[in-house]
Design a protein around this motif. Structure first.
Motif, PDB file in Angstrom:
ATOM      1  N   CYS A 181       0.823  -1.209   0.000  1.00 51.86           N
ATOM      2  CA  CYS A 181       0.000   0.000   0.000  1.00 51.86           C
ATOM      3  C   CYS A 181       0.861   1.265   0.000  1.00 51.86           C
ATOM      4  O   CYS A 181       0.538   2.247  -0.678  1.00 51.86           O
ATOM      5  CB  CYS A 181      -0.928   0.016   1.214  1.00 51.86           C
ATOM      6  N   ASP A 182       1.970   1.230   0.737  1.00 57.08           N
ATOM      7  CA  ASP A 182       2.814   2.417   0.859  1.00 57.08           C
ATOM      8  C   ASP A 182       3.574   2.746  -0.416  1.00 57.08           C
ATOM      9  O   ASP A 182       4.000   3.892  -0.602  1.00 57.08           O
ATOM     10  CB  ASP A 182       3.805   2.229   2.008  1.00 57.08           C
ATOM     11  N   GLN A 183       3.767   1.760  -1.303  1.00 57.37           N
ATOM     12  CA  GLN A 183       4.530   2.034  -2.516  1.00 57.37           C
ATOM     13  C   GLN A 183       3.740   2.852  -3.538  1.00 57.37           C
ATOM     14  O   GLN A 183       4.334   3.471  -4.429  1.00 57.37           O
ATOM     15  CB  GLN A 183       4.979   0.717  -3.170  1.00 57.37           C
ATOM     16  N   MET A 184       2.430   2.871  -3.416  1.00 59.82           N
ATOM     17  CA  MET A 184       1.607   3.507  -4.445  1.00 59.82           C
ATOM     18  C   MET A 184       1.891   5.000  -4.641  1.00 59.82           C
ATOM     19  O   MET A 184       2.001   5.458  -5.793  1.00 59.82           O
ATOM     20  CB  MET A 184       0.122   3.285  -4.161  1.00 59.82           C
ATOM     21  N   PRO A 185       2.024   5.814  -3.583  1.00 61.27           N
ATOM     22  CA  PRO A 185       2.309   7.235  -3.843  1.00 61.27           C
ATOM     23  C   PRO A 185       3.595   7.455  -4.631  1.00 61.27           C
ATOM     24  O   PRO A 185       3.649   8.333  -5.501  1.00 61.27           O
ATOM     25  CB  PRO A 185       2.409   7.835  -2.431  1.00 61.27           C
ATOM     26  N   PHE A 186       4.627   6.650  -4.368  1.00 61.06           N
ATOM     27  CA  PHE A 186       5.921   6.843  -5.034  1.00 61.06           C
ATOM     28  C   PHE A 186       5.884   6.332  -6.476  1.00 61.06           C
ATOM     29  O   PHE A 186       6.361   7.005  -7.390  1.00 61.06           O
ATOM     30  CB  PHE A 186       7.014   6.135  -4.235  1.00 61.06           C
ATOM     31  N   THR A 187       5.325   5.146  -6.681  1.00 68.55           N
ATOM     32  CA  THR A 187       5.297   4.589  -8.035  1.00 68.55           C
ATOM     33  C   THR A 187       4.337   5.346  -8.940  1.00 68.55           C
ATOM     34  O   THR A 187       4.623   5.567 -10.115  1.00 68.55           O
ATOM     35  CB  THR A 187       4.911   3.104  -7.988  1.00 68.55           C
ATOM     36  N   GLN A 188       3.189   5.782  -8.391  1.00 64.33           N
ATOM     37  CA  GLN A 188       2.250   6.560  -9.194  1.00 64.33           C
ATOM     38  C   GLN A 188       2.829   7.933  -9.541  1.00 64.33           C
ATOM     39  O   GLN A 188       2.641   8.438 -10.652  1.00 64.33           O
ATOM     40  CB  GLN A 188       0.929   6.719  -8.454  1.00 64.33           C
ATOM     41  N   ALA A 189       3.554   8.550  -8.590  1.00 62.33           N
ATOM     42  CA  ALA A 189       4.202   9.830  -8.877  1.00 62.33           C
ATOM     43  C   ALA A 189       5.258   9.666  -9.961  1.00 62.33           C
ATOM     44  O   ALA A 189       5.369  10.503 -10.870  1.00 62.33           O
ATOM     45  CB  ALA A 189       4.813  10.404  -7.605  1.00 62.33           C
ATOM     46  N   ALA A 190       6.046   8.591  -9.884  1.00 58.13           N
ATOM     47  CA  ALA A 190       7.067   8.346 -10.907  1.00 58.13           C
ATOM     48  C   ALA A 190       6.430   8.101 -12.275  1.00 58.13           C
ATOM     49  O   ALA A 190       6.919   8.596 -13.303  1.00 58.13           O
ATOM     50  CB  ALA A 190       7.928   7.152 -10.502  1.00 58.13           C
ATOM     51  N   TYR A 191       5.331   7.352 -12.296  1.00 56.46           N
ATOM     52  CA  TYR A 191       4.650   7.055 -13.561  1.00 56.46           C
ATOM     53  C   TYR A 191       4.122   8.321 -14.215  1.00 56.46           C
ATOM     54  O   TYR A 191       4.363   8.574 -15.407  1.00 56.46           O
ATOM     55  CB  TYR A 191       3.512   6.070 -13.309  1.00 56.46           C
ATOM     56  N   TRP A 217       4.108   0.250 -22.427  1.00 54.87           N
ATOM     57  CA  TRP A 217       5.070  -0.264 -21.445  1.00 54.87           C
ATOM     58  C   TRP A 217       5.005   0.531 -20.147  1.00 54.87           C
ATOM     59  O   TRP A 217       5.176  -0.035 -19.058  1.00 54.87           O
ATOM     60  CB  TRP A 217       6.472  -0.228 -22.043  1.00 54.87           C
ATOM     61  N   LEU A 218       4.758   1.821 -20.252  1.00 53.94           N
ATOM     62  CA  LEU A 218       4.569   2.604 -19.027  1.00 53.94           C
ATOM     63  C   LEU A 218       3.350   2.132 -18.253  1.00 53.94           C
ATOM     64  O   LEU A 218       3.362   2.079 -17.016  1.00 53.94           O
ATOM     65  CB  LEU A 218       4.411   4.082 -19.373  1.00 53.94           C
ATOM     66  N   ASN A 219       2.289   1.769 -18.969  1.00 52.32           N
ATOM     67  CA  ASN A 219       1.086   1.325 -18.288  1.00 52.32           C
ATOM     68  C   ASN A 219       1.218  -0.065 -17.695  1.00 52.32           C
ATOM     69  O   ASN A 219       0.469  -0.413 -16.781  1.00 52.32           O
ATOM     70  CB  ASN A 219      -0.112   1.393 -19.233  1.00 52.32           C
ATOM     71  N   LEU A 220       2.127  -0.872 -18.198  1.00 48.32           N
ATOM     72  CA  LEU A 220       2.414  -2.146 -17.513  1.00 48.32           C
ATOM     73  C   LEU A 220       2.995  -1.875 -16.134  1.00 48.32           C
ATOM     74  O   LEU A 220       2.661  -2.552 -15.156  1.00 48.32           O
ATOM     75  CB  LEU A 220       3.376  -2.983 -18.360  1.00 48.32           C
ATOM     76  N   PHE A 221       3.870  -0.875 -16.057  1.00 49.53           N
ATOM     77  CA  PHE A 221       4.407  -0.457 -14.758  1.00 49.53           C
ATOM     78  C   PHE A 221       3.298   0.096 -13.872  1.00 49.53           C
ATOM     79  O   PHE A 221       3.211  -0.215 -12.674  1.00 49.53           O
ATOM     80  CB  PHE A 221       5.501   0.585 -14.972  1.00 49.53           C
ATOM     81  N   ASN A 222       2.421   0.921 -14.447  1.00 52.74           N
ATOM     82  CA  ASN A 222       1.302   1.476 -13.701  1.00 52.74           C
ATOM     83  C   ASN A 222       0.356   0.379 -13.225  1.00 52.74           C
ATOM     84  O   ASN A 222      -0.148   0.408 -12.094  1.00 52.74           O
ATOM     85  CB  ASN A 222       0.553   2.472 -14.593  1.00 52.74           C
ATOM     86  N   PHE A 223       0.112  -0.601 -14.083  1.00 57.30           N
ATOM     87  CA  PHE A 223      -0.761  -1.720 -13.733  1.00 57.30           C
ATOM     88  C   PHE A 223      -0.182  -2.504 -12.550  1.00 57.30           C
ATOM     89  O   PHE A 223      -0.904  -2.859 -11.608  1.00 57.30           O
ATOM     90  CB  PHE A 223      -0.922  -2.632 -14.948  1.00 57.30           C
ATOM     91  N   ALA A 224       1.127  -2.763 -12.592  1.00 59.08           N
ATOM     92  CA  ALA A 224       1.770  -3.483 -11.485  1.00 59.08           C
ATOM     93  C   ALA A 224       1.682  -2.680 -10.193  1.00 59.08           C
ATOM     94  O   ALA A 224       1.506  -3.248  -9.100  1.00 59.08           O
ATOM     95  CB  ALA A 224       3.226  -3.783 -11.833  1.00 59.08           C
TER      96      ALA A 224
END
Length: 408
Positions: A181-191, A217-224
């Motif tokens: 749950c905590d990774q979402m702010p960082f990964t979504q901001a990076a995406y 390919w960016l959305n595969l990262f977003n999906f993960a």
């Protein structure tokens, strides 16, 4: 296809690059061109004013509910819960506001989408922290679930993976679940930071799923990223069964998961539909991509109205009035002291007339009292008066005796 400079000048504000890409529509709609506020208002015609008025009213209503929730939480919830409830409650009006801004300024759509999803991700992280506080603390969570297993075979990611192990409950494993749950702010901001830079540089087209492009390919990262957060919420739901029913945890978790799904999958699907002209073209300003901006933000406003009202109802209760013990020793003391004391009261009644051979009827009233341990004051006199010097609620279950001779 050869293009002359006269062809380039036929569509204002466009470049030869726009005319050569796949989104160019010879009928007069260009997916890569986003109209100004005046052009957008002109394209919508009579629909613009009712759309903006409804969006403004819904946004104002959600912010009224949010500020009322802030006052209620500040007065009636323990201080350990307040910050997280504020964050979770503010997600819905903020996302509605960003959708309204995107309808007012279509060129700001991508920035508004990035802002609202990153903000939502921070709210998801706070929900994970709130889950720990519902137990009392991380140590209390470990103590209450000692000897249990963490079920990893849950949807939506791994419900069919029967080969996954069921690890023991440990501090490391719990932190791994919370990290999802905590990774979402960082990964979504990076995406979104990467996507906005690529869009500004004409190196990415939202909705273009061609493998030669970068959007897929960016959305595969977003999906993960968001599926990992959703998976973590599901694990916490199964992990908390039998412990957090008092907080109606299932309902709160369900509303958060619905929020994650509709904000991510919906945006991805509508991007694809807009890029491949699934929406109509109303030349010259309302291209399928701009039509998508109108539909997706209008839908967001309606969805946030429903989910925001439901979340307001979920947290507008007395569940967070008192905290649970944050120390394991206090938890054990509370469990030792909570042994129920049952008192049987025998009541003897005579029959009518008080004869020499009374027909006695014995009735029993059982009262169960659960002693509690002391808790520190909340610095709020109103709350201290309501809560009293105790953790949790005092359970009193009374079975009243039946009436005697027709009287109470």
């Amino acid at each position: 296809m050869e293009l002359s400079m006269s062809d380039v000048r036929t569509i204002p504000y466009e470049s030869p690059v726009d005319l050569l890409n796949d989104s160019f529509n010879q009928a007069g709609c260009n997916n890569s061109y986003v109209p100004t506020q005046d052009e957008y208002r002109q394209a919508l015609g009579g629909f613009w004013m009712p759309l903006i008025t409804a969006g403004s009213l819904i946004t104002t209503g959600l912010y009224i509910l949010f500020f009322e929730q802030v006052f209620y939480t500040n007065a009636g919830a323990h201080r350990v819960f307040r910050r997280h409830i504020y964050w979770i409650g503010s997600v819905y009006p903020f996302m509605t506001l960003m959708s309204l801004v995107a309808l007012l300024v279509p060129k700001a759509h991508n920035i508004c989408t990035a802002a609202k999803i990153i903000y939502m991700s921070i709210g998801i992280s706070h929900f994970g922290d709130l889950t720990v506080l519902m137990f009392g603390s991380e140590e209390v969570m470990l103590a209450k679930t000692e000897g249990n297993k963490i079920n990893l075979q849950v949807g939506p990611s791994c419900c069919c993976c029967k080969c996954l192990p069921s690890p023991d409950v440990s501090k490391f494993n719990i932190r791994l679940v919370l990290w999802l749950c905590d990774q979402m702010p960082f990964t979504q901001a990076a995406y979104y930071l990467t996507l906005l830079v690529l869009i500004a540089g004409n190196m990415a087209t939202p909705g273009n799923v061609n493998p030669d492009g970068v959007f897929l390919w960016l959305n595969l990262f977003n999906f993960a990223s968001f599926m990992g957060g959703l998976y973590g919420l599901q694990i916490l739901l199964y992990f908390s069964k039998g412990h957090l029913e008092f907080y109606n945890y299932k309902g709160k978790s369900t509303s958060v998961k619905i929020l994650v799904v509709i904000t991510n999958l919906q945006s991805f699907v509508f991007d694809i539909m807009g890029n491949y002209s699934a929406f109509p073209c109303i030349a010259p300003y309302l291209s399928p991509a701009v039509y998508k901006i109108t539909i997706v933000n209008s839908l967001y406003i309606f969805e946030m109205m429903v989910l925001g009202s439901y979340t307001y109802w979920q947290y507008h209760s007395h569940e967070f009035l008192k905290p649970n013990p944050a120390d394991v020793e206090d938890l054990y003391k509370a469990e030792d002291d909570s042994s129920s004391v049952t008192t049987a009261i025998t009541i003897v009644g005579d029959t009518e007339g008080g004869t020499s051979r009374p027909q006695q009827r014995r009735q029993t009233s059982q009262i169960t009292v659960t002693p509690q341990i002391e808790r520190p004051p909340t610095e709020n006199p109103l709350v201290d008066e309501i809560q009293g010097p105790q953790y949790g609620a005092v359970a009193a279950v009374t079975q009243q005796p039946e009436s005697f001779n027709g009287g109470p």
